[in-house]
Enzyme design. Structure first.
Site, short mmCIF file in Angstrom:
data_model
loop_
_atom_site.label_atom_id
_atom_site.label_comp_id
_atom_site.label_asym_id
_atom_site.label_seq_id
_atom_site.Cartn_x
_atom_site.Cartn_y
_atom_site.Cartn_z
N CYS A 141 8.60 10.21 21.89
CA CYS A 141 9.63 9.36 21.28
C CYS A 141 9.53 9.37 19.76
O CYS A 141 10.54 9.50 19.06
CB CYS A 141 9.50 7.94 21.81
SG CYS A 141 7.80 7.34 21.83
N HIS A 217 9.46 1.33 18.02
CA HIS A 217 8.59 1.78 16.92
C HIS A 217 9.41 1.71 15.61
O HIS A 217 10.64 1.82 15.64
CB HIS A 217 8.20 3.24 17.07
CG HIS A 217 7.52 3.62 18.35
ND1 HIS A 217 6.30 3.11 18.73
CD2 HIS A 217 7.88 4.49 19.32
CE1 HIS A 217 5.94 3.67 19.88
NE2 HIS A 217 6.89 4.50 20.27
P1 NAD Z 1 5.07 5.50 33.20
O1 NAD Z 1 3.67 5.12 33.46
O2 NAD Z 1 6.08 4.46 32.90
O3 NAD Z 1 5.64 6.35 34.40
C1 NAD Z 1 4.89 7.37 35.02
C2 NAD Z 1 5.25 7.35 36.48
O4 NAD Z 1 4.52 8.37 37.13
C3 NAD Z 1 4.88 6.04 37.18
O5 NAD Z 1 5.95 5.66 38.01
C4 NAD Z 1 3.64 6.40 38.00
O6 NAD Z 1 3.54 5.63 39.19
C5 NAD Z 1 3.95 7.83 38.33
N1 NAD Z 1 2.78 8.61 38.72
C6 NAD Z 1 1.48 8.31 38.54
N2 NAD Z 1 0.72 9.29 39.09
C7 NAD Z 1 1.57 10.19 39.61
C8 NAD Z 1 1.39 11.38 40.34
N3 NAD Z 1 0.19 11.85 40.66
N4 NAD Z 1 2.50 12.06 40.71
C9 NAD Z 1 3.74 11.60 40.44
N5 NAD Z 1 3.95 10.44 39.77
C10 NAD Z 1 2.86 9.77 39.37
O7 NAD Z 1 5.01 6.58 32.03
P2 NAD Z 1 6.17 6.94 31.03
O8 NAD Z 1 6.08 6.02 29.89
O9 NAD Z 1 7.44 7.10 31.74
O10 NAD Z 1 5.63 8.34 30.50
C11 NAD Z 1 5.91 9.55 31.16
C12 NAD Z 1 5.83 10.67 30.15
O11 NAD Z 1 6.80 10.44 29.13
C13 NAD Z 1 4.48 10.79 29.41
O12 NAD Z 1 4.27 12.14 29.10
C14 NAD Z 1 4.73 9.99 28.15
O13 NAD Z 1 3.87 10.36 27.09
C15 NAD Z 1 6.15 10.38 27.86
N6 NAD Z 1 6.90 9.45 27.02
C16 NAD Z 1 6.79 8.10 27.18
C17 NAD Z 1 7.50 7.26 26.36
C18 NAD Z 1 7.38 5.77 26.45
O14 NAD Z 1 7.49 5.10 25.46
N7 NAD Z 1 7.20 5.19 27.61
C19 NAD Z 1 8.35 7.78 25.40
C20 NAD Z 1 8.51 9.15 25.29
C21 NAD Z 1 7.76 9.98 26.10
#
Ligand code: NAD
Length: 334
Positions: A141, A217
């Site tokens: 992000c 942010h």
């Molecule tokens: P999150 O924790 O909200 O979601 C991750 C999901 O994956 C959850 O539903 C979790 O239960 C699931 N999960 C856990 N283990 C798993 C497995 N073995 N197989 C399949 N699913 C599984 O995380 P998020 O914030 O959505 O982040 C996901 C990606 O996006 C990461 O790479 C993060 O760095 C990136 N990201 C996050 C944000 C943010 O602010 N939240 C912003 C941009 C990018």
């Protein structure tokens, strides 16, 4: 022909990307994975989304409560052309072998190292680099936010120094902090600068602090200019830059709270603010230095990039056709 899309990891990013896919007329959402039958799994089902267990190991959790899944991740991979891996950071790199074996293209998110994919992607900065590729990483992000405004100013940039004031946790995350502290990232410069360089070739250094807020942010950006620019020029550049919006303190946008309220007023799903918000009054030129302040809605700015990445990977549209289509489908203001 519609590209068949699966989402592995239906969390903060995964659920928003699944929603965005469902809004595209050239893509079909085939299903999403869950590790457990929590409220998000029930909600997905209620929305008519096919829910798959993230692996066979998780099946007993679903069986225990008679939650009928459509299969496991392996079954989902047999039915899709591309999988969006939105699992927690670092897990995507491990999952890559499964995608390779299934012969399925994959979009990774910003929690993965750049080396996991062939390209680190921000649509308006480097769409063409992802054309025809099998593995693309939509950057974080913060990196997306920096890349959107800096790529628009690229011709003027000699050197960038940016301070990132990062939200401590997403609103649904009650485990992370700090609750009452300002925590500097003691690695200076922080990793955000090098991450921007995976998208655009500029000189940039960053430092970062985590503060107790969940909304957005904020970035304080200082640019040493290689050619003169006026405040008026910069405003004009941002007015003509997609996915960047100017907000005025004078109109009540005092901070991130009002920006999120603005997204709520737009009746955006999950109050997504896909656009990077730049405070107009913060744009200021002093000698050969340009300053501005911007805010990034961490839960949603990367969502349109996931859609554009898929179009580029399947060479379905050129850059501006894809960006315009995505913008229209999500109600992005410009
Ligand atoms: P999150 O924790 O909200 O979601 C991750 C999901 O994956 C959850 O539903 C979790 O239960 C699931 N999960 C856990 N283990 C798993 C497995 N073995 N197989 C399949 N699913 C599984 O995380 P998020 O914030 O959505 O982040 C996901 C990606 O996006 C990461 O790479 C993060 O760095 C990136 N990201 C996050 C944000 C943010 O602010 N939240 C912003 C941009 C990018």
């Amino acid at each position: 022909m519609k590209v068949r899309v699966g989402v592995n990891g239906y969390g903060t990013i995964g659920k928003r990307v699944a929603y965005a896919v469902s809004k595209q007329d050239d893509m079909k959402l085939i299903g999403v994975t869950k590790t457990k039958p929590d409220f998000e799994a029930y909600r997905a089902k209620a929305l008519g989304i096919s829910v798959y267990a993230a692996s066979a190991d998780f099946l007993p959790r679903f069986e225990k409560v008679d939650f009928e899944v459509a299969g496991t991740l392996s079954d989902l991979l047999e039915k899709v052309d591309v999988i969006v891996d939105a699992t927690p950071g670092g897990m995507g790199a491990k999952n890559k072998a499964l995608y390779e074996k299934a012969g399925v293209k994959a979009v990774f998110e910003g929690g993965e190292n750049a080396s996991t994919a062939q390209v680190s992607f921000v649509a308006q900065a480097n769409y063409e680099k992802a054309l025809g590729k099998d593995y693309v990483r939509v950057v974080s992000c913060n990196t997306t936010g920096l890349s959107r405004t800096l790529s628009a100013l690229q011709d003027y940039i000699d050197y960038v120094y940016a301070v990132m004031i990062r939200r401590a946790a997403d609103p649904n995350d009650s485990k992370r902090g700090p609750v009452n502290a300002i925590t500097p990232s003691v690695t200076v410069p922080s990793h955000h600068g090098p991450d921007v360089q995976t998208v655009i070739p500029i000189n940039i250094e960053t430092s970062a602090f985590i503060v107790p807020t969940t909304l957005m942010h904020v970035h304080s950006i200082m640019i040493e200019l290689k050619k003169p620019v006026t405040e008026k020029d910069v405003i004009e550049v941002f007015e003509n830059t997609t996915r960047v919006l100017l907000f005025e303190k004078e109109k009540g946008f005092e901070g991130t709270a009002q920006l999120i309220e603005f997204a709520r007023d737009l009746h955006r799903e999950w109050n997504n603010l896909y656009e990077i918000a730049v405070w107009r009054e913060s744009i200021s030129v002093k000698g050969n230095r340009l300053f501005y302040i911007q805010a990034v809605h961490q839960e949603s700015d990367v969502v349109p990039e996931n859609i554009d990445a898929i179009r580029a990977m399947f060479e379905m549209s050129d850059k501006w056709e894809s960006i315009r289509k995505t913008n229209r489908s999500l109600g992005i203001l410009k």
